[in-house]
Scaffold this active site. Structure first.
Site, mmCIF file in Angstrom:
data_model
loop_
_atom_site.group_PDB
_atom_site.id
_atom_site.type_symbol
_atom_site.label_atom_id
_atom_site.label_comp_id
_atom_site.label_asym_id
_atom_site.label_seq_id
_atom_site.Cartn_x
_atom_site.Cartn_y
_atom_site.Cartn_z
ATOM 1 N N GLY A 240 31.918 45.384 35.092
ATOM 2 C CA GLY A 240 32.765 46.539 34.840
ATOM 3 C C GLY A 240 32.240 47.886 35.273
ATOM 4 O O GLY A 240 32.994 48.859 35.335
ATOM 5 N N GLY A 277 30.151 42.836 39.568
ATOM 6 C CA GLY A 277 30.809 42.524 40.839
ATOM 7 C C GLY A 277 30.801 43.751 41.732
ATOM 8 O O GLY A 277 29.990 43.898 42.636
ATOM 9 N N ARG A 278 31.698 44.690 41.407
ATOM 10 C CA ARG A 278 31.899 45.884 42.225
ATOM 11 C C ARG A 278 30.605 46.671 42.451
ATOM 12 O O ARG A 278 30.356 47.145 43.553
ATOM 13 C CB ARG A 278 32.927 46.777 41.507
ATOM 14 C CG ARG A 278 33.454 47.914 42.331
ATOM 15 C CD ARG A 278 34.339 48.813 41.458
ATOM 16 N NE ARG A 278 35.364 48.084 40.746
ATOM 17 C CZ ARG A 278 36.616 47.920 41.168
ATOM 18 N NH1 ARG A 278 37.003 48.448 42.300
ATOM 19 N NH2 ARG A 278 37.484 47.246 40.426
ATOM 20 N N ARG A 314 43.842 47.676 47.824
ATOM 21 C CA ARG A 314 43.596 48.531 46.656
ATOM 22 C C ARG A 314 44.433 49.819 46.638
ATOM 23 O O ARG A 314 44.968 50.166 45.583
ATOM 24 C CB ARG A 314 42.104 48.848 46.510
ATOM 25 C CG ARG A 314 41.241 47.591 46.310
ATOM 26 C CD ARG A 314 39.783 47.903 45.997
ATOM 27 N NE ARG A 314 39.666 48.582 44.732
ATOM 28 C CZ ARG A 314 39.498 49.879 44.570
ATOM 29 N NH1 ARG A 314 39.382 50.664 45.616
ATOM 30 N NH2 ARG A 314 39.441 50.398 43.376
ATOM 31 N N CYS A 343 55.629 47.406 57.248
ATOM 32 C CA CYS A 343 56.926 47.972 56.892
ATOM 33 C C CYS A 343 57.114 48.042 55.387
ATOM 34 O O CYS A 343 57.906 47.297 54.801
ATOM 35 C CB CYS A 343 58.030 47.175 57.568
ATOM 36 S SG CYS A 343 57.899 47.356 59.348
ATOM 37 N N GLU A 344 56.344 48.904 54.767
ATOM 38 C CA GLU A 344 56.400 49.200 53.336
ATOM 39 C C GLU A 344 55.868 50.615 53.206
ATOM 40 O O GLU A 344 54.810 50.921 53.767
ATOM 41 C CB GLU A 344 55.403 48.343 52.537
ATOM 42 C CG GLU A 344 55.670 46.893 52.466
ATOM 43 C CD GLU A 344 56.357 46.462 51.182
ATOM 44 O OE1 GLU A 344 56.514 47.292 50.257
ATOM 45 O OE2 GLU A 344 56.721 45.288 51.136
ATOM 46 N N TYR A 372 36.574 43.625 46.276
ATOM 47 C CA TYR A 372 38.038 43.577 46.146
ATOM 48 C C TYR A 372 38.708 44.069 47.432
ATOM 49 O O TYR A 372 39.739 44.738 47.392
ATOM 50 C CB TYR A 372 38.502 44.373 44.904
ATOM 51 C CG TYR A 372 37.766 43.928 43.652
ATOM 52 C CD1 TYR A 372 38.054 42.695 43.080
ATOM 53 C CD2 TYR A 372 36.741 44.682 43.083
ATOM 54 C CE1 TYR A 372 37.357 42.245 41.962
ATOM 55 C CE2 TYR A 372 36.038 44.240 41.981
ATOM 56 C CZ TYR A 372 36.351 43.022 41.424
ATOM 57 O OH TYR A 372 35.644 42.573 40.331
HETATM 58 C C1 LIG Z 1 36.295 40.787 37.426
HETATM 59 C C2 LIG Z 1 35.319 40.298 36.422
HETATM 60 C C3 LIG Z 1 33.989 40.728 36.445
HETATM 61 C C4 LIG Z 1 33.467 41.727 37.442
HETATM 62 O O1 LIG Z 1 33.966 43.003 37.250
HETATM 63 P P1 LIG Z 1 33.373 44.232 38.101
HETATM 64 O O2 LIG Z 1 34.152 45.374 37.626
HETATM 65 O O3 LIG Z 1 33.595 43.928 39.517
HETATM 66 O O4 LIG Z 1 31.925 44.343 37.748
HETATM 67 C C5 LIG Z 1 33.113 40.203 35.518
HETATM 68 N N1 LIG Z 1 33.529 39.288 34.602
HETATM 69 C C6 LIG Z 1 34.797 38.865 34.534
HETATM 70 C C7 LIG Z 1 35.171 37.874 33.508
HETATM 71 C C8 LIG Z 1 35.734 39.345 35.437
HETATM 72 O O5 LIG Z 1 36.998 38.934 35.357
#
Ligand SMILES: *Cc1c(COP(=O)(O)O)cnc(C)c1O
Length: 420
Positions: A240, A277-278, A314, A343-344, A372
């Site tokens: 997150g 992730g991000r 995004r 075309c959007e 993403y």
């Molecule tokens: C998407 C997700 C993450 C990763 O979130 P980031 O914001 O990219 O760090 C981690 N755990 C779960 C369960 C997710 O669905």
């Protein structure tokens, strides 16, 4: 910090000039920097150095490319997967089964079975129904599945509503008020080993306060579970952490996050797990595109690029901002609209954006496209799937072929009975 910088007036990915990438692989193309991925993986790990043996599982959905996963596997990262397809990828990339966590509200019977057969480290159970189904499958296999129960802490992550996951009305996790009862009931099942609590309240969080509030709730739940005789040895704090999408934007640093986690979890006495992730992949990738033409508008020019919402969703999906820079900036700036060919009206990357002046044939990048990005691509408007390239110093290689529109059409059939 990332490795997409100007050198002698030309944007490079590490030591490779981006025009050379465009020349060799065509555009649009995602370009990832191995050095940036490695750097982010280490910064995040160092941020957690105050914790005892944290387990880090990269959220594969952010960037599931096999080469990207291999880079992270080499850094000792595990994987957080949300489908059988992601599980297959994580294993193929060299991640150890025991380092894989399986999340998601809709794991099918076949996916639960695949997870068990692969010997993954942990299932993050998102409902009591899923817990009983997994227990039944595991019993049939003569196995016990290690599980955490994902709770919905009812905390507002204060991020975009489409990437907020921890409010009571969201589909994720079990209601916080029922978590103790569900955990205790599942702990009675032979097929599952209930060992922890999991939480993930959303993505692109710009503030640590909601995370801290969610973790406090997890802490109090762990206390109540133990008081009622349940075992809790693990806590998965999800992902997150946000990243800067605009130059100069300030977000909580991984180190601040690590300090907050260390403080809140000090007395938990569990193995902590994380699913970033991000924050690992976002700034490790750019989308390289070429200007098709510049169209005169009523007030502003439309810079029409060869990348579109099918390549980078995004902006269309979340109204997201991506910095947009010329590969060979002249120093001249103008206010333009940046759009793709689809075309959007939603196929708009930016309106009224002050950016480098560009003419037909020029190259430019959308920054912070490593998470993403390619993974959300589609073939809308029969555009084919975008290619991906990984750079490492002065080396570069295609890590996902462009899939031509024709190849997608080849998978389609016109049944005999339609023939006249
Ligand atoms: C998407 C997700 C993450 C990763 O979130 P980031 O914001 O990219 O760090 C981690 N755990 C779960 C369960 C997710 O669905």
């Amino acid at each position: 910090m990332d490795h997409f910088q100007l050198r002698d007036g030309i944007l490079h990915a590490e030591d490779v000039p981006l025009p050379a990438i465009a020349e060799e692989y065509g555009t649009p193309v995602y370009v990832y920097s191995r050095a940036t991925l490695v750097r982010h993986a280490r910064v995040f790990r160092n941020a957690l150095s105050g914790l005892k043996d944290p387990h880090i599982a990269f959220a594969v959905k952010a960037n599931p490319n096999l080469a990207v996963l291999r880079v992270l596997a080499n850094e000792g990262y595990g994987a957080d997967v949300v489908s059988g397809g992601e599980l297959t990828r994580a294993l193929a990339a060299g991640m150890k089964p025991e380092d894989i966590v399986f999340s998601g509200v809709g794991k099918t019977h076949a996916e639960l079975q695949q997870g068990l057969e692969s010997g993954i480290g942990q299932f993050n159970i998102e409902s009591e129904e899923e817990g009983y189904e997994l227990a039944a499958i595991a019993r049939r296999f003569g196995k016990r599945a290690a599980c955490a129960l994902r709770v919905n802490p009812d905390v507002d992550a204060r991020t975009h509503e489409k990437i907020s996951t921890g409010k009571r009305e969201n589909k994720f996790g079990v209601p916080f008020d029922r978590a103790q009862e569900i955990y205790a009931a599942l702990a009675e099942e032979d097929g599952v080993d209930m060992r922890g609590i999991a939480v993930h309240i959303g993505s692109q969080l710009a503030d640590l306060t909601p995370l801290e509030a969610a973790f406090e709730k997890v802490g109090s739940l762990i206390d109540s579970l133990r008081a009622s005789g349940c075992q809790v040895t693990h806590a998965d704090l999800g992902g997150g952490l946000g990243v800067p999408y605009k130059a100069g934007e300030q977000l909580p640093a991984p180190a601040e996050y690590g300090e907050m986690v260390a403080r809140v979890t000090r007395d938990w006495d569990v193995q902590l797990m994380f699913e970033p992730g991000r924050v690992i992949a976002g700034n490790a990738g750019v989308l390289l595109t070429r200007v098709i033409r510049v169209k005169r508008g009523i007030e502003r020019p439309f810079v029409v690029v060869d990348a579109a919402m099918n390549d980078l969703a995004r902006p269309a999906m979340y109204g997201a901002w991506h910095d947009f820079d010329a590969v060979e900036p002249t120093g001249e700036k103008a206010i333009s609209h940046i759009v793709g060919p689809i075309c959007e009206t939603g196929d708009t990357f930016a309106m009224d954006r002050e950016c480098d002046v560009l003419v037909a044939g020029d190259l430019a990048i959308f920054r912070t496209a490593g998470a993403y990005g390619a993974t959300m691509a589609s073939s809308y408007n029969s555009r084919g799937f975008v290619a991906e390239v990984l750079v490492d110093g002065d080396k570069h290689a295609v890590v996902a072929d462009r899939i031509a529109a024709g190849a997608i059409m080849d998978a389609e059939r016109v049944p005999d009975w339609l023939e006249g």
